[in-house]
Design a protein around this motif. Structure first.
Motif, PDB file in Angstrom:
ATOM      1  N   ASN A   4     -12.441 -36.468  68.746  1.00 33.66           N
ATOM      2  CA  ASN A   4     -13.868 -36.109  68.817  1.00 33.66           C
ATOM      3  C   ASN A   4     -14.375 -35.919  70.250  1.00 33.66           C
ATOM      4  O   ASN A   4     -15.578 -35.790  70.462  1.00 33.66           O
ATOM      5  N   ALA A   5     -13.469 -35.900  71.213  1.00 31.33           N
ATOM      6  CA  ALA A   5     -13.891 -35.813  72.627  1.00 31.33           C
ATOM      7  C   ALA A   5     -14.803 -34.614  72.874  1.00 31.33           C
ATOM      8  O   ALA A   5     -14.669 -33.573  72.216  1.00 31.33           O
ATOM      9  N   ARG A   6     -15.719 -34.788  73.820  1.00 28.66           N
ATOM     10  CA  ARG A   6     -16.629 -33.703  74.209  1.00 28.66           C
ATOM     11  C   ARG A   6     -16.521 -33.509  75.714  1.00 28.66           C
ATOM     12  O   ARG A   6     -17.442 -33.855  76.464  1.00 28.66           O
ATOM     13  N   PRO A   7     -15.411 -32.949  76.150  1.00 28.48           N
ATOM     14  CA  PRO A   7     -15.144 -32.918  77.601  1.00 28.48           C
ATOM     15  C   PRO A   7     -16.189 -32.178  78.422  1.00 28.48           C
ATOM     16  O   PRO A   7     -16.408 -32.536  79.582  1.00 28.48           O
ATOM     17  N   TYR A   8     -16.834 -31.183  77.856  1.00 26.60           N
ATOM     18  CA  TYR A   8     -17.791 -30.418  78.665  1.00 26.60           C
ATOM     19  C   TYR A   8     -19.187 -31.037  78.683  1.00 26.60           C
ATOM     20  O   TYR A   8     -20.110 -30.472  79.231  1.00 26.60           O
ATOM     21  N   MET A   9     -19.323 -32.217  78.065  1.00 34.46           N
ATOM     22  CA  MET A   9     -20.609 -32.914  78.131  1.00 34.46           C
ATOM     23  C   MET A   9     -20.550 -33.991  79.197  1.00 34.46           C
ATOM     24  O   MET A   9     -21.537 -34.643  79.476  1.00 34.46           O
ATOM     25  N   HIS A  43     -22.803 -24.626  77.461  1.00 30.68           N
ATOM     26  CA  HIS A  43     -24.061 -25.023  78.116  1.00 30.68           C
ATOM     27  C   HIS A  43     -25.099 -23.911  78.093  1.00 30.68           C
ATOM     28  O   HIS A  43     -26.167 -24.049  78.682  1.00 30.68           O
ATOM     29  N   HIS A  85     -14.247 -28.367  66.442  1.00 29.61           N
ATOM     30  CA  HIS A  85     -13.441 -29.515  66.031  1.00 29.61           C
ATOM     31  C   HIS A  85     -12.385 -29.018  65.029  1.00 29.61           C
ATOM     32  O   HIS A  85     -12.660 -28.101  64.262  1.00 29.61           O
ATOM     33  N   ARG A 123     -17.936 -29.646  67.371  1.00 31.62           N
ATOM     34  CA  ARG A 123     -17.524 -30.666  68.353  1.00 31.62           C
ATOM     35  C   ARG A 123     -18.755 -31.107  69.156  1.00 31.62           C
ATOM     36  O   ARG A 123     -18.862 -32.266  69.558  1.00 31.62           O
ATOM     37  N   TYR A 124     -19.642 -30.160  69.397  1.00 34.55           N
ATOM     38  CA  TYR A 124     -20.858 -30.425  70.183  1.00 34.55           C
ATOM     39  C   TYR A 124     -22.083 -30.346  69.273  1.00 34.55           C
ATOM     40  O   TYR A 124     -22.020 -29.747  68.199  1.00 34.55           O
TER      41      TYR A 124
END
Lengths: 238, 192
Positions: free
Chosen positions: A232-237, B76, B107, B122-123
């Motif tokens: 579930n990682a959100r690397p760009y956050m 972003h 995801h 995922r976001y």
């Protein structure tokens, strides 16, 4: 109509030889060989794009063939990048040739699409794109097979259709129908099928479909965890 | 509010430049921070379908190139513009190469939404998508319809808040294009 003799298989999976596209493409090619057609050496598009020499070989191979079979996955509702690139190269090559020659008139162009999703609508758009390409290039539409829930064929693990037993039964039957038509020089039908039974998506057995999805989802989490990562990682956050 | 324009023109193609400039101009007038990337000038490797962005380095492609920067900018942004030569109703190779590298923004899990499976987010937020394709010669309704369907379907998988697709012709004059883009900007909610 003269029956086609030379068949060119193009594999459009970025995964190369260990792919479902390879498994299904090779299967139909073998059927056509058994029916007396001559398969030309199969080409993996990802490999072709690595050098101008290989691109040249690819363009010549398509010209030499009487029938093209493209087997490729569905990525983002359309063709993978490498397949679009190959299509652009073929079109550019045709534009460079004289207008009276090098058209592919009457040459059958068949497509096998491998789609991870089980629903029917997912491969529809890409098949329209391929049809449009075939029309513009002068190919005769040779029919298509859209395989849904194709992940279950385990091509990514290097399995052939014969390796996985009954799970590939419907796909093999469809490929036999495709080979029967193509071997007579006729386009095959446009078929679509799901590797996972349709009843797993809708109706009383849909809980089985949900179970397969749960297994799939759990598999990704386990793989990531095994490598010390969080799925579930959100690397760009960060 | 940020907009990211991905210009998928092929090398030696210049006919998308005018539309890119009009888009930048209209978005800037509406108060948006706008950035354009001409993809064929960037170093973006090919997705090899390895799924490492899902199970090995979740969310990030193993290829350390400008594909990563594009993904960061895309997630972003509030609006992502796919600008492409109309390619049998689909995307150009240059645009598709960048899009495929965005797989890790989703995801790996499947979820069912309205009877259809998609990948899970995922976001929390994904940008709206505006697809603009440019045909070279005469109007082609079939290709136009394919492109609009592609943007619609693709956007569903991307959980985009809004989507729209438009097709222009290379020969369309700039004023006509500008007027259309002004309307699109309003329809997309980019300008109130």
């Amino acid at each position: 109509m003269t029956h086609p003799k030379r068949v060119q298989l193009l594999v459009g999976s970025p995964r190369g030889k260990r792919s479902t596209s390879t498994a299904v493409g090779s299967y139909v090619l073998n059927l056509l060989k058994q029916k007396g057609l001559e398969p030309l050496a199969s080409l993996w598009i990802g490999h072709i794009l690595k050098s101008p020499e290989k691109i040249d070989e690819f363009l010549k191979a398509v010209e030499a063939a009487d029938m093209i079979i493209l087997a490729a996955p569905l990525y983002d509702d359309c063709q993978p990048y490498i397949v679009i690139k190959a299509m652009e190269l073929l079109a550019a090559h045709q534009r460079e040739q004289s207008t009276t020659q090098k058209r592919h008139d009457g040459k059958l162009f068949s497509v096998i699409v491998n789609c991870a999703f089980p629903e029917e609508h997912h491969p529809e758009t890409v098949l329209r794109i391929y049809r449009r390409f075939a029309k513009d290039m002068g190919f005769l539409w040779g029919g298509s097979l859209a395989i849904r829930a194709g992940e279950a064929l385990q091509g990514r693990q290097g399995k052939t259709l014969d390796d996985i037993g009954s799970m590939a039964k419907k796909v093999k039957e469809a490929l036999v129908r495709m080979a029967d038509s193509l071997s007579k020089g006729s386009p095959s039908a446009d078929e679509t099928l799901s590797v996972i039974p349709e009843s797993f998506s809708h109706g009383p057995l849909s809980f089985l479909g949900s179970f397969f999805i749960w297994l799939n989802n759990r598999g990704w989490a386990k793989q990531a965890k095994k490598r010390g990562e969080d799925v579930n990682a959100r690397p760009y956050m960060e | 509010m940020k907009a990211l324009i991905l210009n998928g023109s092929l090398e030696h193609q210049t006919h998308l430049a005018a539309i890119q400039e009009i888009l930048e101009d209209e978005l800037s007038k509406a108060g948006w921070e706008c950035e354009s990337l001409i993809l064929h000038r960037l170093k973006v490797g090919t997705c090899i379908g390895c799924f490492k962005c899902w199970d090995t380095t979740p969310g990030i492609c193993f290829q350390d190139d400008q594909g990563r920067e594009i993904n960061k900018k895309a997630i972003h942004s509030n609006l992502l513009v796919f600008l492409t030569p109309l390619t049998w109703g689909g995307y150009s190779s240059e645009l598709k190469k960048a899009i495929e590298r965005m797989l890790g923004l989703l995801h790996p899990d499947f979820i069912k939404i309205k009877d259809s499976y998609r990948h899970r987010k995922r976001y929390d937020h994904y940008p709206s998508v505006l697809g603009i394709a440019v045909g070279r010669e005469k109007k082609d309704s079939e290709e136009e319809e394919i492109f609009k369907t592609l943007i619609k379907r693709h956007s569903l998988n991307w959980h985009t808040p809004k989507q729209k697709a438009e097709v222009f012709l290379d020969k369309d004059d700039d004023e006509k294009i500008r007027e259309s883009i002004k309307k699109i900007v309003v329809e997309m909610g980019v300008r109130k």
